[in-house]
Motif scaffolding. Sequence first.
Motif, PDB file in Angstrom:
ATOM      1  N   VAL A   1       0.716  -1.645   0.090  1.00  0.00           N
ATOM      2  CA  VAL A   1       0.081   0.232   0.037  1.00  0.00           C
ATOM      3  C   VAL A   1       0.661   1.414   0.133  1.00  0.00           C
ATOM      4  CG1 VAL A   1      -1.682   1.345   0.812  1.00  0.00           C
ATOM      5  CG2 VAL A   1      -1.780  -1.418   1.538  1.00  0.00           C
ATOM      6  N   GLU A   2       0.399   2.570  -0.602  1.00  0.00           N
ATOM      7  CA  GLU A   2       1.841   3.006  -1.441  1.00  0.00           C
ATOM      8  C   GLU A   2      -0.188   4.653  -1.397  1.00  0.00           C
ATOM      9  OE1 GLU A   2       4.958   5.522  -4.070  1.00  0.00           O
ATOM     10  OE2 GLU A   2       4.727   3.275  -4.158  1.00  0.00           O
ATOM     11  N   ARG A   3       0.402   5.776  -0.123  1.00  0.00           N
ATOM     12  CA  ARG A   3      -0.130   6.109  -0.057  1.00  0.00           C
ATOM     13  C   ARG A   3      -0.234   7.204  -0.957  1.00  0.00           C
ATOM     14  NH1 ARG A   3      -3.303   7.437   4.629  1.00  0.00           N
ATOM     15  NH2 ARG A   3      -5.010   9.224   4.266  1.00  0.00           N
ATOM     16  N   ILE A   4      -1.536   7.697  -2.011  1.00  0.00           N
ATOM     17  CA  ILE A   4      -0.867   8.682  -3.231  1.00  0.00           C
ATOM     18  C   ILE A   4      -1.951  10.225  -2.315  1.00  0.00           C
ATOM     19  CG2 ILE A   4      -2.209   9.475  -4.820  1.00  0.00           C
ATOM     20  CD1 ILE A   4      -2.767   6.549  -6.051  1.00  0.00           C
ATOM     21  N   ASN A   5      -2.676  10.836  -1.882  1.00  0.00           N
ATOM     22  CA  ASN A   5      -3.435  11.277  -1.104  1.00  0.00           C
ATOM     23  C   ASN A   5      -3.675  10.569   0.333  1.00  0.00           C
ATOM     24  OD1 ASN A   5      -5.543  10.833  -2.506  1.00  0.00           O
ATOM     25  ND2 ASN A   5      -5.017  11.603  -4.394  1.00  0.00           N
ATOM     26  N   SER A   6      -4.945  11.774   0.166  1.00  0.00           N
ATOM     27  CA  SER A   6      -5.854  11.871   1.822  1.00  0.00           C
ATOM     28  C   SER A   6      -6.985  11.201   1.607  1.00  0.00           C
ATOM     29  CB  SER A   6      -5.957  13.116   2.005  1.00  0.00           C
ATOM     30  OG  SER A   6      -6.829  13.596   1.806  1.00  0.00           O
ATOM     31  N   GLN A   7      -6.886  10.912   0.215  1.00  0.00           N
ATOM     32  CA  GLN A   7      -8.182   9.157   0.301  1.00  0.00           C
ATOM     33  C   GLN A   7      -8.337   8.921  -0.581  1.00  0.00           C
ATOM     34  OE1 GLN A   7     -10.799  13.003  -1.884  1.00  0.00           O
ATOM     35  NE2 GLN A   7     -11.694  13.472   0.109  1.00  0.00           N
ATOM     36  N   GLN A   8      -6.865   8.769  -1.212  1.00  0.00           N
ATOM     37  CA  GLN A   8      -7.021   7.885  -1.855  1.00  0.00           C
ATOM     38  C   GLN A   8      -5.307   7.406  -1.976  1.00  0.00           C
ATOM     39  OE1 GLN A   8      -6.482   8.440  -6.531  1.00  0.00           O
ATOM     40  NE2 GLN A   8      -7.710   6.636  -7.013  1.00  0.00           N
ATOM     41  N   SER A   9      -5.274   5.389  -2.016  1.00  0.00           N
ATOM     42  CA  SER A   9      -3.561   4.672  -2.002  1.00  0.00           C
ATOM     43  C   SER A   9      -3.614   4.084  -2.995  1.00  0.00           C
ATOM     44  CB  SER A   9      -3.597   4.619  -1.154  1.00  0.00           C
ATOM     45  OG  SER A   9      -3.699   5.074   0.443  1.00  0.00           O
ATOM     46  N   LEU A  10      -2.249   3.330  -3.534  1.00  0.00           N
ATOM     47  CA  LEU A  10      -1.692   3.239  -4.389  1.00  0.00           C
ATOM     48  C   LEU A  10      -2.044   1.588  -4.147  1.00  0.00           C
ATOM     49  CD1 LEU A  10      -0.911   2.134  -7.918  1.00  0.00           C
ATOM     50  CD2 LEU A  10       0.868   2.851  -7.524  1.00  0.00           C
ATOM     51  N   PHE A  11      -2.595   0.365  -4.371  1.00  0.00           N
ATOM     52  CA  PHE A  11      -2.811  -1.004  -3.386  1.00  0.00           C
ATOM     53  C   PHE A  11      -2.186  -1.518  -4.964  1.00  0.00           C
ATOM     54  CE2 PHE A  11      -6.341   1.132  -1.268  1.00  0.00           C
ATOM     55  CZ  PHE A  11      -5.890   0.470  -0.280  1.00  0.00           C
ATOM     56  N   SER A  12      -0.819  -2.217  -4.531  1.00  0.00           N
ATOM     57  CA  SER A  12      -0.371  -3.608  -5.424  1.00  0.00           C
ATOM     58  C   SER A  12      -0.148  -5.052  -4.805  1.00  0.00           C
ATOM     59  CB  SER A  12       1.554  -3.317  -5.265  1.00  0.00           C
ATOM     60  OG  SER A  12       1.467  -1.453  -5.938  1.00  0.00           O
ATOM     61  N   ILE A  13      -0.721  -5.460  -5.663  1.00  0.00           N
ATOM     62  CA  ILE A  13      -0.585  -7.160  -5.470  1.00  0.00           C
ATOM     63  C   ILE A  13       0.338  -7.780  -6.074  1.00  0.00           C
ATOM     64  CG2 ILE A  13      -2.266  -9.510  -5.215  1.00  0.00           C
ATOM     65  CD1 ILE A  13      -4.887  -6.573  -4.925  1.00  0.00           C
ATOM     66  N   TYR A  14       1.131  -8.356  -5.740  1.00  0.00           N
ATOM     67  CA  TYR A  14       2.134  -9.565  -5.569  1.00  0.00           C
ATOM     68  C   TYR A  14       1.871 -10.850  -5.968  1.00  0.00           C
ATOM     69  CZ  TYR A  14       5.041  -5.020  -5.259  1.00  0.00           C
ATOM     70  OH  TYR A  14       5.028  -3.553  -4.949  1.00  0.00           O
ATOM     71  N   VAL A  15       1.911 -11.383  -7.353  1.00  0.00           N
ATOM     72  CA  VAL A  15       1.396 -12.755  -6.917  1.00  0.00           C
ATOM     73  C   VAL A  15       2.683 -12.968  -7.571  1.00  0.00           C
ATOM     74  CG1 VAL A  15      -0.361 -15.510  -8.112  1.00  0.00           C
ATOM     75  CG2 VAL A  15      -0.715 -12.727  -7.213  1.00  0.00           C
ATOM     76  N   SER A  16       3.759 -14.333  -6.391  1.00  0.00           N
ATOM     77  CA  SER A  16       5.124 -14.537  -7.393  1.00  0.00           C
ATOM     78  C   SER A  16       4.913 -16.255  -6.925  1.00  0.00           C
ATOM     79  CB  SER A  16       6.144 -14.019  -6.048  1.00  0.00           C
ATOM     80  OG  SER A  16       6.142 -14.263  -4.927  1.00  0.00           O
ATOM     81  N   ASP A  17       5.541 -17.310  -7.991  1.00  0.00           N
ATOM     82  CA  ASP A  17       5.549 -18.195  -7.914  1.00  0.00           C
ATOM     83  C   ASP A  17       6.982 -19.426  -8.028  1.00  0.00           C
ATOM     84  OD1 ASP A  17       6.339 -19.583 -10.587  1.00  0.00           O
ATOM     85  OD2 ASP A  17       4.244 -18.493 -10.625  1.00  0.00           O
ATOM     86  N   THR A  18       7.008 -20.395  -7.709  1.00  0.00           N
ATOM     87  CA  THR A  18       8.314 -20.774  -7.889  1.00  0.00           C
ATOM     88  C   THR A  18       8.103 -21.809  -9.251  1.00  0.00           C
ATOM     89  OG1 THR A  18       8.375 -22.849  -6.092  1.00  0.00           O
ATOM     90  CG2 THR A  18       9.536 -20.562  -5.452  1.00  0.00           C
ATOM     91  N   GLY A  19       8.158 -21.713 -10.140  1.00  0.00           N
ATOM     92  CA  GLY A  19       6.882 -22.685 -10.921  1.00  0.00           C
ATOM     93  C   GLY A  19       8.616 -22.102 -12.645  1.00  0.00           C
ATOM     94  N   ILE A  20       7.956 -22.832 -13.630  1.00  0.00           N
ATOM     95  CA  ILE A  20       8.427 -23.163 -15.143  1.00  0.00           C
ATOM     96  C   ILE A  20       9.123 -22.046 -15.007  1.00  0.00           C
ATOM     97  CG2 ILE A  20       7.783 -24.729 -14.842  1.00  0.00           C
ATOM     98  CD1 ILE A  20       5.426 -23.417 -17.323  1.00  0.00           C
ATOM     99  N   GLY A  21       8.537 -20.848 -14.799  1.00  0.00           N
ATOM    100  CA  GLY A  21       9.043 -19.067 -15.396  1.00  0.00           C
ATOM    101  C   GLY A  21       8.888 -19.734 -17.269  1.00  0.00           C
ATOM    102  N   ILE A  22       8.594 -18.365 -17.672  1.00  0.00           N
ATOM    103  CA  ILE A  22       8.974 -17.821 -18.480  1.00  0.00           C
ATOM    104  C   ILE A  22       9.727 -16.825 -19.583  1.00  0.00           C
ATOM    105  CG2 ILE A  22       7.340 -16.559 -20.124  1.00  0.00           C
ATOM    106  CD1 ILE A  22       5.184 -16.813 -17.948  1.00  0.00           C
ATOM    107  N   PRO A  23      10.416 -17.378 -20.531  1.00  0.00           N
ATOM    108  CA  PRO A  23      11.587 -16.932 -21.220  1.00  0.00           C
ATOM    109  C   PRO A  23      11.258 -15.258 -21.477  1.00  0.00           C
ATOM    110  CG  PRO A  23      11.198 -18.835 -22.342  1.00  0.00           C
ATOM    111  CD  PRO A  23       9.659 -18.795 -21.855  1.00  0.00           C
ATOM    112  N   LYS A  24      11.748 -14.021 -21.706  1.00  0.00           N
ATOM    113  CA  LYS A  24      11.767 -13.032 -21.509  1.00  0.00           C
ATOM    114  C   LYS A  24      11.181 -12.443 -22.917  1.00  0.00           C
ATOM    115  CE  LYS A  24      15.052 -11.549 -18.318  1.00  0.00           C
ATOM    116  NZ  LYS A  24      16.754 -10.576 -18.020  1.00  0.00           N
TER     117      LYS A  24
END
Length: 904
Positions: free
Chosen positions: A431-454
């Motif tokens: 959670v990162e506060r933008i102003n008094s009424q709004q925040s930036l919510f960042s949801i990170y979903v990470s795994d230890t799977g097969i991965g993807i080539p760039k």
Amino acid sequence: MTPSLFHRLDIRQRILLLTLIPLLLISLLLGSYFIYTRLQDTERHLTEHGELLARLMASSTEFIYLTNNNAELKKISKGTFMEQGVEDAIFLNDELKLLLRNAQFPFDPYKVTRQPLFKSEGKWFFSQPIKRTGLSVVDNPEYQNTEALEDVIGWAVVVISDAEKIAQERQIVITSCALLFVGFLITFLMARRLGKQISTPVLELTEAMQRIQAGDQHYRLGKQYSAEFSDLAEGLNKLADAVQKSLENQAIRIDLSTRKLTATLRHLEQQNEALAKARQHADDANKAKDDFLARMSHELRTPLTSVVGFARLLSQTPCTADQLQHIRIINQTAQMLMSIIDDILDFSKLQENAIALERISFNLEESIHSVLEMQAPHAHDKGLELLVNLPAKANTRVVGDPTRLTQIIANLVSNAIKFTEKGHINITLGVERINSQQSLFSIYVSDTGIGIPKDHLDQLFQAFMQADTSITRRFGGSGLGLVISKKLAELMGGKLSMYSEVNQGTQVEVSIPLRMSEQTRNLLKRAPELDRPLLYFDQDPAVAESTLHLFSSSRDNIKVTHDLDEFLALAEHYDVALVGIPVDRFSEPKVSHALAGIKPKTRLICLTPCGYELPTHLTNAVATPKPARLEKLLELLAQSPTPQRTAPQPTIRRTVRVLIAEDNEYNQLLISKILNAHHMETITANNGLEAIQLAESEVPDLVLMDVHMPVMDGLEATTRIRQILPKLPIIALTANVIESEHLSLYNAGVSKVLLKPINDKQLIKHIETTVSRTQEQERDRPKHLDHLENTPAAPVLDVAKYDLKDQLVEELLRLANQLEAAVIRTDKIALRETNHQLAGLAGLYELPEVECCTADIHTIVHATPVDWSELWKLSWRLKRLLKGSDEAIVGHINERFEGTEVES
């Protein structure tokens, strides 16, 4: 000089270089030789002069040494010292002690007399021994001994300075360099004059060419030149005339081409108008397609809802294990199809901008937990831990569209579980506060799977696209999930990004700005249960850290351990203990068994994977599912454990001696374990010839015969065994459903034909019934395929029950590498045998992706000519299917075969 620098020089400079460089090289070589020889002569003269003086001193002072006449010795020393360049004349006795010298500089007599010439600090020491020769009294020369008469009585040393020699050498070098410079200067002047006579006409011709090239077509050369330059000037004038005429013709052609281009542009404008109309028609057709897709998707969803509903009702009625398995497959397939239909509907709406977002108040933390609880069964079935890290003091009560946000999170978590075979899935909220009424919510979903080539990341955000073509076959899906999630995030004013490394895992970040609602209550401040000491055990440090994050303000009261023995030793000192039950099916029984040793006074709160039931003897334990919620943990801290029920134990069958003729070692191991689990003794043969020999020597109760084997196949082996043991029951195992092959097997003498994949219940049943029959009874039966009996109604083989996970994965990877090596060697025979074994495993465990590859390889190998390049592509695709997916394969098999048990 580099070639590029040489090319930048004009002709005059090049002539100078070509003239001067060879002369300079020759002059340097000759001058160097001259200087070298002169220097050698100077040094040789010095050496000869010093040696001569030393010899003269030695020969003239022999008598003086014998008579000790120092006055004469001083005269000789003074005379020598007066010679040019001599710095000292030294006389030493036979013990190298100084007798007489003229100078006072230091020297080492031992080094000086060791060799005739010694150099040190700009001085040259020439030494000669002074010998006593004596007079012979014997008249006959034959009896004279010259060597016996000579004796060293002293040393004469002449010291000459090399300063004069160095001055002579310097004079030689200066004189030679001066001569070289004078010769070079004379040559330079002559070459310059000659070069000017050659370069001036060339430069004038070059200037004329440049003026003509710059556009001065009327410029001509009028000056008269000599020899070849006159021909060049005349040729240049003629060339200028030709260029001028050509340019005039070109101007005429350009004018004509311009007129044609104008006409072409008019035609293109007409074509553009036609294309605009065609595009409008295409847009109308695309809209009609979208309408049809949405309508048909809705029509498909309606009956599917009924299918899922009635399947759920049917599962609540009394059903056999097979029926429950069928219902589970129906539910899974229907849910998968409904998910694809939902994706298609959402994608169609997104394309038409028909999705309207809600703006209602909801708890984002609650939405995340709801998604994890929904996805937990699938993750725990694969042995994956779900970790959640939410900010302890952040306000997660927001205003937005909870349905669409939940859809995004569920899609990301589902993808992470799908493409991860071991490890964990981590969901983090920032959670990162933008102003008094709004925040930036960042949801990170990470795994230890097969991965993807760039280079494949970008195409994941294209509709119906996945990282490679085998993904759909291995994991399913429509390829729309990430596209929909990305567009929904953008509709909410956020963004979705992905970071991945092959075989390292993937992290997807979705950041959405949301308006905050009222402040949520802080549970930790109102939880007195957390004030007392608490013991927490979990084998996985990542899971333990995620759980401890819930108690961020009370972590000091919690003792954490990852060692089971340490936990058992500490448990009796705590009133309450928190226990994390592993999702790994191999570690879970060990932990469950160890909990029985904890005294009842310690209450256990077990964080359990989905489907786990506490043993009945743990009366002091209560369970809550993973991932844990803080509210539930606080509620259970004051509760008592509830008893659970135990599962019935399987029964055991009787013993039979069975000969297994199978060329694949893994299939041998699997069939042996199935039979051994029912107390049957097994004998293995690797080919038909070994099967004949073992059948004759061991005389088993029954033979399980694979049809395709090296050395000798099952058909011929059956025929020959029938000639030796006509009443021995033989059951043939084959993956071929063609009736003609089955008739050939019956004609060869098999008692029964069973189709792969192996159904362990059916196999045991037919072994028992076939052993009790006689050969005559079996051969009297109709020679046709009994499809109902031979084809298993549902796969009921549980690989985990026979503990073959590691062997299966190892065998699949070994065969894939062996097949690739055969393709590299272009060995058709080895390729056929390896592909046959792979096809057998694929059919045995219902691996459609592998089976599809082996079928394609079989077709190409038996074609004429063999397309080796296509075989290489198929072998590479097969390795990609298996690479890094060993746990996925076993999970796939167990998912298909779970819920079965050995029938007594």
